[in-house]
Design an enzyme around this catalytic site. Structure first.
Site, short mmCIF file in Angstrom:
data_model
loop_
_atom_site.label_atom_id
_atom_site.label_comp_id
_atom_site.label_asym_id
_atom_site.label_seq_id
_atom_site.Cartn_x
_atom_site.Cartn_y
_atom_site.Cartn_z
N LYS A 261 0.85 -1.19 0.00
CA LYS A 261 0.00 0.00 0.00
C LYS A 261 0.88 1.23 0.00
CE LYS A 261 -4.44 1.05 0.23
NZ LYS A 261 -5.53 0.19 -0.22
N1 GLU Z 1 -7.20 0.34 -3.51
C1 GLU Z 1 -7.95 -0.83 -3.81
C2 GLU Z 1 -8.04 -1.75 -2.61
O1 GLU Z 1 -7.87 -1.32 -1.48
C3 GLU Z 1 -7.46 -1.55 -5.06
C4 GLU Z 1 -6.03 -2.01 -5.02
C5 GLU Z 1 -5.52 -2.56 -6.34
O2 GLU Z 1 -6.27 -2.70 -7.27
O3 GLU Z 1 -4.32 -2.87 -6.37
O4 GLU Z 1 -8.35 -2.90 -2.70
#
Ligand code: GLU
Length: 411
Positions: free
Chosen positions: A106
């Site tokens: 993240k």
């Molecule tokens: N931000 C989204 C999540 O928390 C998508 C993450 C992604 O597609 O890599 O799942």
């Protein structure tokens, strides 16, 4: 986040430890799965008038046991290292649960996205990419949008990455359809949430047609969840954003408000405070904004039969316990909102194969795979006589632990 009693990362790790116990994992393996592989903290100088503001940015890579790390970039004033760790870890469990070949990561920048100009946002994303390029790449770590970032931000990220490393559109997902994105990705998280809501109703013998839904959040997740819930026959009786909530017991016509940037300028039958949407009487409550919004202060006032977690970690562990004793059935984030990263996986494979799918194929694959993930979690919850969150962690932690041990990471 308002995880006051403990940190958000510690809360995720409590679930990992519990799953480890059920699975009989070695203490050392649980410890490895409760740590992040790599954490990078950067400073981002930003021109502001004649002066410079210095923002803090993050990329936390939690696990690569099952594949390249994957996860979004969040722009929010409350983002801190603990938050990003928790969210990176949740990505590991999410990708494992839906069985896509990724690990978890993240990113974040501590900044109020609503106060940035488009040029400032572009500067921040480009700087973030330049500072982190050595740990990114389509086989290392693949960012995507999250709260406060969108397809446009991902286009800037891709462009900056290309300048530094050459052409590789699979280095980031959630891009605009016109620029190596995939038709269906933008709606994927919300669509998945709505599909899971319908599956939950069916599993519990409640009619989908006319089931009442309240949604907290009118960002990407909330608005598409609302739209698809309505398309599936449910009645969205309330929706909110930071400006407040709107209510219509007969059902809000989501199509007619979909293009509004905020709910502030929407004509409404009845207006309530933003937080009040959480405590309305309804069949399904979908928190689809920040983490920790259902906590000690409001858990006993929840009036929904089912909660589908569109956001990441919207319910604190203490509130989760309280709600379960009240008989509220909770479908956890790592299952309910996994449509986003599922869609990212489809985009990534299309970029790598240089072959694009029609929207219908994207939707079909998404719906089928969301449904089978739901059925699997449900079966595991019955097998171990545990709630759905615990079951989801048992499936996910089991898969990651197996990959971790098979790799021989300990030698
Ligand atoms: N931000 C989204 C999540 O928390 C998508 C993450 C992604 O597609 O890599 O799942």
């Amino acid at each position: 986040m308002t995880h006051n009693e403990s940190s958000a990362f510690a809360e995720v790790n409590q679930k990992v430890a519990q799953a480890g116990e059920i699975l009989g994992l070695k203490a050392g393996v649980v410890k490895a799965l409760s740590s992040c592989e790599r954490e990078v903290v950067i400073s981002i100088p930003l021109r502001r008038g004649d002066d410079v503001d210095v923002l803090t940015g993050y990329r936390v890579q939690h696990s690569s046991a099952r594949g390249p790390r994957k996860g979004g970039i969040r722009f929010h004033q409350d983002v801190d290292l603990d938050d990003v760790r928790a969210l990176a870890s949740l990505m590991t469990w999410k990708t494992a649960l839906i069985d896509v070949p990724f690990g978890g990561a993240k990113g974040g920048v501590a900044v109020d996205a609503s106060k940035l100009t488009s040029i400032e946002k572009e500067e921040i994303i480009r700087r973030w990419t330049r500072s982190l390029v050595h740990v990114l790449g389509h086989h290392r770590d693949i960012p995507a949008p999250d709260m406060g970032t969108d397809a446009k931000s991902m286009a800037w990220l891709m462009d900056e990455f290309h300048r530094l490393e050459g052409f590789q559109p699979a280095c980031v997902t959630g891009k605009p359809v016109e620029l190596f994105g995939a038709a269906g990705r933008e709606e994927a998280t919300g669509r998945g949430v709505a599909m899971i809501a319908a599956a939950t109703l069916k599993e519990n013998k409640v009619k989908v047609e006319g089931a009442t839904v309240a949604i907290q959040g009118f960002g990407n997740v909330g608005r598409y969840a609302a739209l698809v819930c309505q398309e599936l026959g449910m009645k969205v009786i309330a929706i909110s954003d930071v400006s407040g909530g709107i209510v219509d017991k007969k059902g809000i016509d989501i199509k007619s408000i979909f293009s509004h940037k905020t709910l502030e300028d929407v004509q409404a039958n009845e207006r309530i405070g933003a937080a009040e949407v959480l405590t309305l009487e309804c069949d399904i409550l979908i928190p689809a904004a920040l983490g920790g919004v259902i906590n000690d202060s409001n858990a006993s006032n929840i009036n929904a039969r089912f909660i589908i977690e569109g956001a990441n970690q919207p319910i604190t562990i203490a509130a989760d316990r309280e709600l379960r004793t009240q008989g509220v059935l909770i479908v956890p984030d790592i299952l309910a909102n996994s449509g986003g990263v599922m869609g990212s996986y489809f985009e990534w494979t299309q970029n790598i194969q240089e072959f694009s799918w029609p929207l219908e194929k994207f939707r079909r694959e998404l719906d089928t795979r969301m449904e089978s993930a739901f059925i699997n979690v449900h079966a595991v919850s019955k097998k171990h006589s545990v709630d759905l969150r615990t079951a989801a962690f048992v499936v996910a932690v089991g898969r990651v632990a197996e990959a971790f041990e098979l790799r021989g990471s300990l030698v």
